[in-house]
Design a protein around this motif. Structure first.
Motif, PDB file in Angstrom:
ATOM      1  N   LEU A 321      99.826  16.233  31.283  1.00  0.00           N
ATOM      2  CA  LEU A 321      98.535  16.290  31.963  1.00  0.00           C
ATOM      3  C   LEU A 321      98.527  17.386  33.018  1.00  0.00           C
ATOM      4  O   LEU A 321      99.581  17.759  33.543  1.00  0.00           O
ATOM      5  CB  LEU A 321      98.232  14.931  32.602  1.00  0.00           C
ATOM      6  CG  LEU A 321      98.379  13.716  31.662  1.00  0.00           C
ATOM      7  CD1 LEU A 321      98.234  12.429  32.460  1.00  0.00           C
ATOM      8  CD2 LEU A 321      97.355  13.775  30.551  1.00  0.00           C
ATOM      9  N   SER A 322      97.348  17.864  33.351  1.00  0.00           N
ATOM     10  CA  SER A 322      97.236  18.905  34.374  1.00  0.00           C
ATOM     11  C   SER A 322      97.485  18.345  35.771  1.00  0.00           C
ATOM     12  O   SER A 322      97.916  19.058  36.671  1.00  0.00           O
ATOM     13  CB  SER A 322      95.848  19.548  34.312  1.00  0.00           C
ATOM     14  OG  SER A 322      94.836  18.559  34.491  1.00  0.00           O
ATOM     15  N   ALA A 323      97.203  17.055  35.941  1.00  0.00           N
ATOM     16  CA  ALA A 323      97.430  16.403  37.234  1.00  0.00           C
ATOM     17  C   ALA A 323      98.197  15.105  37.018  1.00  0.00           C
ATOM     18  O   ALA A 323      97.981  14.401  36.028  1.00  0.00           O
ATOM     19  CB  ALA A 323      96.096  16.112  37.931  1.00  0.00           C
ATOM     20  N   ALA A 324      99.105  14.790  37.924  1.00  0.00           N
ATOM     21  CA  ALA A 324      99.903  13.579  37.814  1.00  0.00           C
ATOM     22  C   ALA A 324      99.038  12.340  38.047  1.00  0.00           C
ATOM     23  O   ALA A 324      98.082  12.365  38.820  1.00  0.00           O
ATOM     24  CB  ALA A 324     101.052  13.608  38.815  1.00  0.00           C
ATOM     25  N   VAL A 325      99.369  11.231  37.346  1.00  0.00           N
ATOM     26  CA  VAL A 325      98.592   9.993  37.435  1.00  0.00           C
ATOM     27  C   VAL A 325      99.525   8.828  37.746  1.00  0.00           C
ATOM     28  O   VAL A 325     100.737   8.897  37.536  1.00  0.00           O
ATOM     29  CB  VAL A 325      97.833   9.709  36.121  1.00  0.00           C
ATOM     30  CG1 VAL A 325      96.853  10.827  35.821  1.00  0.00           C
ATOM     31  CG2 VAL A 325      98.811   9.538  34.955  1.00  0.00           C
ATOM     32  N   GLU A 326      98.934   7.743  38.238  1.00  0.00           N
ATOM     33  CA  GLU A 326      99.689   6.515  38.463  1.00  0.00           C
ATOM     34  C   GLU A 326      98.890   5.276  38.085  1.00  0.00           C
ATOM     35  O   GLU A 326      99.422   4.185  38.018  1.00  0.00           O
ATOM     36  CB  GLU A 326     100.102   6.392  39.930  1.00  0.00           C
ATOM     37  CG  GLU A 326      98.926   6.218  40.878  1.00  0.00           C
ATOM     38  CD  GLU A 326      99.367   5.943  42.304  1.00  0.00           C
ATOM     39  OE1 GLU A 326      98.799   5.019  42.914  1.00  0.00           O
ATOM     40  OE2 GLU A 326     100.261   6.637  42.791  1.00  0.00           O
ATOM     41  N   GLY A 327      97.590   5.425  37.832  1.00  0.00           N
ATOM     42  CA  GLY A 327      96.727   4.280  37.537  1.00  0.00           C
ATOM     43  C   GLY A 327      96.889   3.761  36.123  1.00  0.00           C
ATOM     44  O   GLY A 327      97.137   4.520  35.177  1.00  0.00           O
ATOM     45  N   ASP A 328      96.716   2.444  35.962  1.00  0.00           N
ATOM     46  CA  ASP A 328      96.844   1.824  34.644  1.00  0.00           C
ATOM     47  C   ASP A 328      95.854   2.427  33.649  1.00  0.00           C
ATOM     48  O   ASP A 328      96.197   2.688  32.490  1.00  0.00           O
ATOM     49  CB  ASP A 328      96.587   0.314  34.750  1.00  0.00           C
ATOM     50  CG  ASP A 328      97.564  -0.390  35.672  1.00  0.00           C
ATOM     51  OD1 ASP A 328      98.557   0.238  36.083  1.00  0.00           O
ATOM     52  OD2 ASP A 328      97.325  -1.577  35.979  1.00  0.00           O
ATOM     53  N   GLY A 329      94.612   2.625  34.100  1.00  0.00           N
ATOM     54  CA  GLY A 329      93.574   3.141  33.207  1.00  0.00           C
ATOM     55  C   GLY A 329      93.876   4.528  32.695  1.00  0.00           C
ATOM     56  O   GLY A 329      93.679   4.825  31.513  1.00  0.00           O
ATOM     57  N   ALA A 330      94.368   5.390  33.582  1.00  0.00           N
ATOM     58  CA  ALA A 330      94.686   6.764  33.184  1.00  0.00           C
ATOM     59  C   ALA A 330      95.840   6.794  32.186  1.00  0.00           C
ATOM     60  O   ALA A 330      95.821   7.554  31.215  1.00  0.00           O
ATOM     61  CB  ALA A 330      95.020   7.595  34.425  1.00  0.00           C
TER      62      ALA A 330
END
Length: 405
Positions: A321-330
């Motif tokens: 991904l272009s940006a790091a994520v931490e959310g369940d939905g993402a």
């Protein structure tokens, strides 16, 4: 940091060089006995004293994750096919793995360890090395066992020695629910009479190779010419075998390990033909991965999905991904797309979700902020009331459908 005696060996122009540094301190290996089964017996008093086997229900596919000592008397062991475990102990209590509950209890146990040692290396969910000042290992072990039993009602075996190798072997001698100390001078009496297979790091192939040259006990290995071992196994393994047989271990306590990935996977009890059912499982796995990710204060740039079909063919597909994520939905959004694109034809046997390329901070988009704020609120509820306190609507609908089937 405590100081310990450390012997390092390397080759230079075919000459074996030894560099000796000194270190000191006691090493403890704390191992929760039959951890999953012990938690189930703690939560369900009616299971106490009965053989308990964790891993699935009779008739389901899978292997034994662990079992109580009552079940081990029948010959049941970890990693044994569940079908075989049922034959050996048909009257046992068979339970699925409840990993959320086990992690919750494990965190409380490690909080106890934190009170007694500044240096802790987590080996697994139920096992850890602790470094304490020289001479206080035995007393510290007693206090840890008393605290874990009093506060959590769980048995823990503790091995005490001067290094990780001997602490591990001492812990094996302590089981179940005991403590044991092995000093370096105890090697000839306690460790050397054991078969070489009991030496940590020796697998079946190495054992057979050693047996063929007449080396059957750790004592024989300790006295076997080191250069001959090097000829047979190579410099690294040959030196390691000789050193360990003599009770030497240069490995240090690794208090902080760099986390490179976080993942969860599920093997279905029966082959699954319904894609929606698999997607529901992926949503649950994404939630578990997200929960662990946030508790580590991390975000992920890559999401990976693992898919195994009924014929055991397995594929893994990743998306960065272009940006790091931490959310369940993402996490679920990416996992879902990867599955739908690469899943092939049903039935499916296993699915998994993993995140990697981890960061500690990243500027969030508006959608990510909303997703992650919701996820963090859910985390707080789970921390306070347990992992099953709140679930997504689709997961609840899936569970209702299963009950009606």
């Amino acid at each position: 940091m405590f100081c310990t005696v450390r012997v390092v060996k390397y080759w230079d122009d075919k000459e074996l060089i030894r560099v000796v540094m000194t270190v000191s301190g006691d090493i403890l290996l704390c191992d929760l006995d039959a951890f999953f089964a012990s938690v189930e017996q703690l939560d369900h008093p009616e299971y106490r004293g009965k053989p308990v086997i964790i891993g699935g229900r009779p008739g389901e596919r899978g292997v034994v994750a662990t079992c109580s000592y009552e079940a081990r008397k029948y010959g049941v062991r970890s990693a044994m096919p569940m079908v075989q475990a049922v034959k050996l102990c048909p009257d046992a209590v068979f339970l699925p793995v409840n990993m959320d509950r086990y992690r919750q209890v494990s965190a409380r146990v490690f909080a106890v360890y934190d009170r007694f040692a500044a240096q802790i290396e987590k080996v697994s969910i139920d096992e850890a090395y602790l470094a304490v000042p020289s001479g206080v290992g035995l007393e510290t072990a007693r206090k840890i066992r008393e605290a874990v039993r009093r506060e959590l009602g769980l048995p823990v075996s503790v091995g005490i020695s001067v290094n990780k190798l001997l602490a591990k072997m001492a812990c094996e001698l302590a089981k179940p629910d005991g403590l044991y100390r092995v000093a370096k001078e105890d090697m000839p009496k306690i460790i050397w009479p054991m078969p070489v297979s009991k030496l940590h790091g020796i697998g079946p192939q190495t054992k057979e190779k050693l047996n063929r040259i007449g080396v059957k006990t750790i004592c024989q290995l300790a006295k076997f010419p080191e250069r001959e071992l090097i000829k047979m196994f190579g410099a690294a393994v040959g030196v390691m075998l000789h050193q360990r047989a003599n009770g030497n271990d240069i490995r240090e306590i690794q208090a902080e390990r760099e986390i490179k990935s976080i993942g969860e996977e599920t093997t279905f009890p029966k082959d699954v033909y319904d894609q929606d059912a698999v997607l529901t499982t992926l949503m649950d796995l994404a939630g578990q991965v997200g929960y662990r990710l946030r508790h580590k204060g991390l975000k992920a740039r890559t999401v990976t999905v693992k898919i195994r079909s009924a014929d055991f063919s397995t594929i893994t597909r990743s998306q960065s991904l272009s940006a790091a994520v931490e959310g369940d939905g993402a996490i679920y959004k990416v996992a879902r797309e990867l599955f739908v694109t690469n899943c092939g034809q049903p039935p499916w046997r296993l699915v998994g979700v993993q995140v990697s390329n981890l960061d500690s901070y990243e500027q969030l988009s508006l959608f990510q902020e909303k997703d992650e704020k919701v996820s963090r609120v859910v985390d707080k509820l789970k921390d306070k009331y347990g992992m099953g306190v709140i679930k997504r609507g689709s997961l609840l609908l899936s569970e209702e459908r299963k009950k009606k089937q």
